[in-house]
Design an enzyme around this catalytic site. Structure first.
Site, short mmCIF file in Angstrom:
data_model
loop_
_atom_site.label_atom_id
_atom_site.label_comp_id
_atom_site.label_asym_id
_atom_site.label_seq_id
_atom_site.Cartn_x
_atom_site.Cartn_y
_atom_site.Cartn_z
N ARG A 95 25.37 -1.62 17.39
CA ARG A 95 25.86 -2.06 16.54
C ARG A 95 27.43 -1.80 17.27
O ARG A 95 27.88 -3.09 16.52
CB ARG A 95 26.06 -0.92 15.31
CG ARG A 95 24.42 -1.54 14.67
CD ARG A 95 24.70 -0.89 12.97
NE ARG A 95 25.62 -1.64 11.90
CZ ARG A 95 24.68 -2.28 11.55
NH1 ARG A 95 23.93 -2.66 10.49
NH2 ARG A 95 26.07 -1.98 10.25
N TYR B 252 13.18 0.83 19.32
CA TYR B 252 13.60 -0.19 20.01
C TYR B 252 14.11 0.40 20.89
O TYR B 252 15.36 1.18 20.83
CB TYR B 252 13.65 -1.33 19.22
CG TYR B 252 14.52 -1.30 18.45
CD1 TYR B 252 16.03 -1.61 18.85
CD2 TYR B 252 14.56 -1.80 17.02
CE1 TYR B 252 16.85 -1.45 17.74
CE2 TYR B 252 15.36 -2.07 16.01
CZ TYR B 252 16.57 -2.09 16.90
OH TYR B 252 17.47 -1.78 15.14
N ASP C 159 26.87 -8.97 3.39
CA ASP C 159 25.43 -8.09 1.66
C ASP C 159 26.53 -8.31 0.59
O ASP C 159 26.07 -7.79 -0.43
CB ASP C 159 26.25 -6.63 2.58
CG ASP C 159 25.00 -6.18 3.66
OD1 ASP C 159 23.99 -7.46 3.67
OD2 ASP C 159 24.39 -4.97 3.90
N GLU D 97 40.42 -4.72 6.66
CA GLU D 97 39.36 -4.24 6.34
C GLU D 97 39.98 -2.64 5.94
O GLU D 97 40.86 -1.74 6.72
CB GLU D 97 39.44 -3.76 7.54
CG GLU D 97 38.42 -2.70 8.42
CD GLU D 97 36.34 -2.65 7.58
OE1 GLU D 97 36.18 -3.80 7.09
OE2 GLU D 97 36.89 -0.95 6.98
C1 LIG Z 1 18.68 0.43 8.49
C2 LIG Z 1 19.07 -0.88 7.86
C3 LIG Z 1 18.55 -1.20 9.50
C4 LIG Z 1 19.14 -2.75 9.64
N1 LIG Z 1 18.61 -3.51 10.62
C5 LIG Z 1 18.82 -4.66 10.41
C6 LIG Z 1 19.05 -5.02 11.45
O1 LIG Z 1 17.87 -5.45 12.92
N2 LIG Z 1 19.44 -6.82 12.23
C7 LIG Z 1 19.72 -6.99 11.01
O2 LIG Z 1 20.37 -8.53 11.14
N3 LIG Z 1 20.52 -6.07 9.87
C8 LIG Z 1 19.85 -5.28 9.96
N4 LIG Z 1 20.59 -4.91 9.19
C9 LIG Z 1 21.19 -5.04 7.30
C10 LIG Z 1 23.44 -5.29 8.26
O3 LIG Z 1 23.06 -4.03 8.83
C11 LIG Z 1 24.04 -6.16 7.07
O4 LIG Z 1 23.18 -6.55 6.69
C12 LIG Z 1 25.18 -6.35 7.55
O5 LIG Z 1 25.53 -5.02 8.37
C13 LIG Z 1 26.45 -6.73 6.00
O6 LIG Z 1 27.10 -6.75 7.17
P1 LIG Z 1 28.52 -6.72 6.10
O7 LIG Z 1 29.53 -7.33 7.53
O8 LIG Z 1 27.82 -7.94 5.24
O9 LIG Z 1 28.57 -5.66 4.96
P2 LIG Z 1 28.71 -4.28 6.18
O10 LIG Z 1 28.94 -4.08 7.42
O11 LIG Z 1 28.62 -3.38 5.09
O12 LIG Z 1 30.76 -4.12 6.15
C14 LIG Z 1 31.79 -4.44 5.01
C15 LIG Z 1 32.92 -3.71 5.86
O13 LIG Z 1 34.22 -4.24 4.34
C16 LIG Z 1 34.86 -2.77 4.52
N5 LIG Z 1 35.33 -2.97 2.88
C17 LIG Z 1 34.48 -3.10 2.14
N6 LIG Z 1 34.62 -2.44 0.84
C18 LIG Z 1 36.43 -2.98 1.53
C19 LIG Z 1 37.51 -2.60 0.64
N7 LIG Z 1 37.74 -3.15 -0.77
N8 LIG Z 1 38.71 -3.47 1.33
C20 LIG Z 1 38.79 -3.47 2.60
N9 LIG Z 1 37.55 -3.32 2.91
C21 LIG Z 1 36.32 -2.96 2.20
C22 LIG Z 1 34.04 -1.85 4.95
O14 LIG Z 1 34.58 -0.29 5.27
C23 LIG Z 1 33.15 -2.65 5.58
O15 LIG Z 1 33.44 -2.50 6.94
C24 LIG Z 1 20.05 -3.22 8.57
C25 LIG Z 1 20.80 -2.44 7.42
C26 LIG Z 1 20.28 -0.86 7.48
C27 LIG Z 1 20.59 -0.46 5.72
#
Ligand SMILES: Cc1cc2nc3c(=O)[nH]c(=O)nc-3n(C[C@H](O)[C@H](O)[C@H](O)COP(=O)(O)OP(=O)(O)OC[C@H]3O[C@@H](n4cnc5c(N)ncnc54)[C@H](O)[C@@H]3O)c2cc1C
Length: 403
Positions: free
Chosen positions: A108, A213, A291, A34
């Site tokens: 979160r 909420y 994502d 991370e």
């Molecule tokens: C307004 C809003 C509301 C939302 N509400 C909901 C909801 O109610 N329910 C729901 O299920 N989802 C919701 N989401 C979606 C959710 O927030 C994301 O889809 C989710 O956080 C994706 O998780 P992830 O682990 O794939 O990516 P991320 O949460 O983006 O995590 C990626 C991680 O990788 C790290 N990283 C990035 N690049 C590197 C690198 N090169 N080297 C090492 N580490 C790195 C970052 O620091 C981060 O910690 C919402 C999103 C938004 C914008």
């Protein structure tokens, strides 16, 4: 004889942490990299829908989640100006029976903390930014900013919407600004105020919508206020906005929202980006999750839920296929790609229905909601019953299915 697999996970967000915990539970060696200097999540709420809760329970986190969450009564559609209800989808007492798990609202940071409790304590490397990945014979190698490298049987890019791993595998392509930005705030309360109902409230207005909420067992209210804009907005959880900007953008909206917004001390803004669905996620011994491969608009509240489901399925597939990484990735993608593709596309479509500009179009939409509610309240409003009904925990890798 098969030996223990070693997996490197890039990104310790919700998806990366869920995957790392699920891998450890499969007896697979995992390292989590991370870039941030500490684990943590932003101050915002998240809806954990039944499909995600089923996975969290399977990971042994059901009680911990229920301890910090809020159990909403319903998802309720409301008119932006009058608060008139356009749909009501019951949740409390219904979801367990219909979908096999409750619907929760959670902070979160609380969710992320719960997930990290199942990540082995020596697995995480913080302040470690991945800058490259490459295939080397039957191994994958991750390269970090300080020049160090990590070799594993599999590297998983769980590094979010601007994934470095994705860019290295499939080429650099900027995510699409969707023309929407959102304000986010969490407002603490000693006791639940009468002007915020114990629901997931979707306030639908012209070119905008607001979702409110409770989180933290009713001790705080989460605000997500989405507005269409042509202006480019910085994409960061940390772009500062203000109570004044929030109030000005939603001027004329219902007094209950104004009262809530007036109590928001700390407001952030966020540009909403997505990408088109991909046709494949893996190259050799490197794959993607969350994502990084299927960023979506938050209009079905599913981005984190999809990442959690991905993590569970990938870990189970690897656990079943042993050293056969290609088969594990084939089954992972076959299970997850069609589902996440549909959720991505339907999330996009919801934005259009929520933001109808004319009073006539809004009336027509609300009548359709009413009619659908009459037939089945679970299939009206945001229409996500098909999302909640899915159980990643039912996933059977082909090796197991054939046994
Ligand atoms: C307004 C809003 C509301 C939302 N509400 C909901 C909801 O109610 N329910 C729901 O299920 N989802 C919701 N989401 C979606 C959710 O927030 C994301 O889809 C989710 O956080 C994706 O998780 P992830 O682990 O794939 O990516 P991320 O949460 O983006 O995590 C990626 C991680 O990788 C790290 N990283 C990035 N690049 C590197 C690198 N090169 N080297 C090492 N580490 C790195 C970052 O620091 C981060 O910690 C919402 C999103 C938004 C914008």
């Amino acid at each position: 004889m098969s030996r223990t697999l070693r997996v490197g996970v890039i990104g310790g967000g919700i998806g990366g942490a869920a995957l790392a915990g699920a891998l450890a539970q499969q007896g697979i060696e995992v390292r989590l990299f991370e870039r941030a200097s500490a684990f943590g999540e932003v101050g915002a709420g998240i809806q954990m829908t039944p499909n995600a809760v089923k996975v969290l329970r399977a990971l042994g986190l059901g009680d911990a989640l229920a301890d910090v969450a809020f159990l909403p009564q319903a998802i309720v559609g409301r008119d932006w100006e009058t608060a008139r209800e356009s749909f009501r989808t019951p949740l409390a007492g219904v979801c367990e029976e219909l979908y096999g798990a409750p619907f929760f609202h959670v902070h979160r940071a609380d969710l992320h903390h719960i997930l990290t409790t199942i990540v082995p304590s020596d697995a995480a490397r913080l302040s470690t930014t991945c800058v490259d990945v490459r295939q080397e014979d039957d191994k994958a190698v991750a390269v970090f900013e300080d020049g160090s490298e990590f070799e594993a049987d599999l590297i998983v890019g769980a590094d979010g919407v601007r994934s470095v791993v994705r860019a290295k595998l499939f080429g650099q392509e900027a995510p699409r600004f969707t023309g929407n930005m959102c304000f986010r705030a969490v407002v603490p309360f000693d006791a639940m105020p009468a002007f915020v109902s114990p629901d997931s409230s979707f306030w639908l207005g012209p070119h905008a919508h607001v979702v409110t909420y409770y989180v933290r067992r009713g001790k705080a209210v989460n605000i997500v206020a989405v507005a269409e804009t042509e202006n480019w907005v910085e994409e960061s959880w940390h772009a500062k906005s203000s109570r004044e900007e929030l109030l000005a953008t939603f001027e004329g909206w219902h007094p209950n929202l104004q009262r809530l917004f007036e109590r928001a001390d700390s407001v952030f803004k966020w540009g909403l980006f997505d990408r088109d669905p991909m046709t494949e996620w893996s190259r050799g011994n490197i794959t993607l999750l969350g994502d990084a491969c299927h960023p979506m608009l938050p209009f079905l509240s599913q981005g984190a839920a999809m990442a959690i489901e991905d993590g569970y399925v990938l870990a189970k597939s690897l656990g079943a296929h042993g050293n056969d990484i290609a088969s594990a990735l084939r089954d992972y993608q076959a299970e997850r790609l069609p589902r996440t593709r549909r959720v991505q596309l339907e999330s996009r479509a919801r934005g259009k229905t929520y933001h109808l500009p004319s009073a006539f179009a809004q009336r027509k939409r609300d009548l359709i909601y009413k009619f659908k509610s009459y037939l089945n309240p679970q299939a009206s409003g945001i229409q996500a019953n098909w999302v909640y009904a899915y159980s990643a925990t039912d996933f059977a890798p082909r090796a197991l299915a054939a046994a």
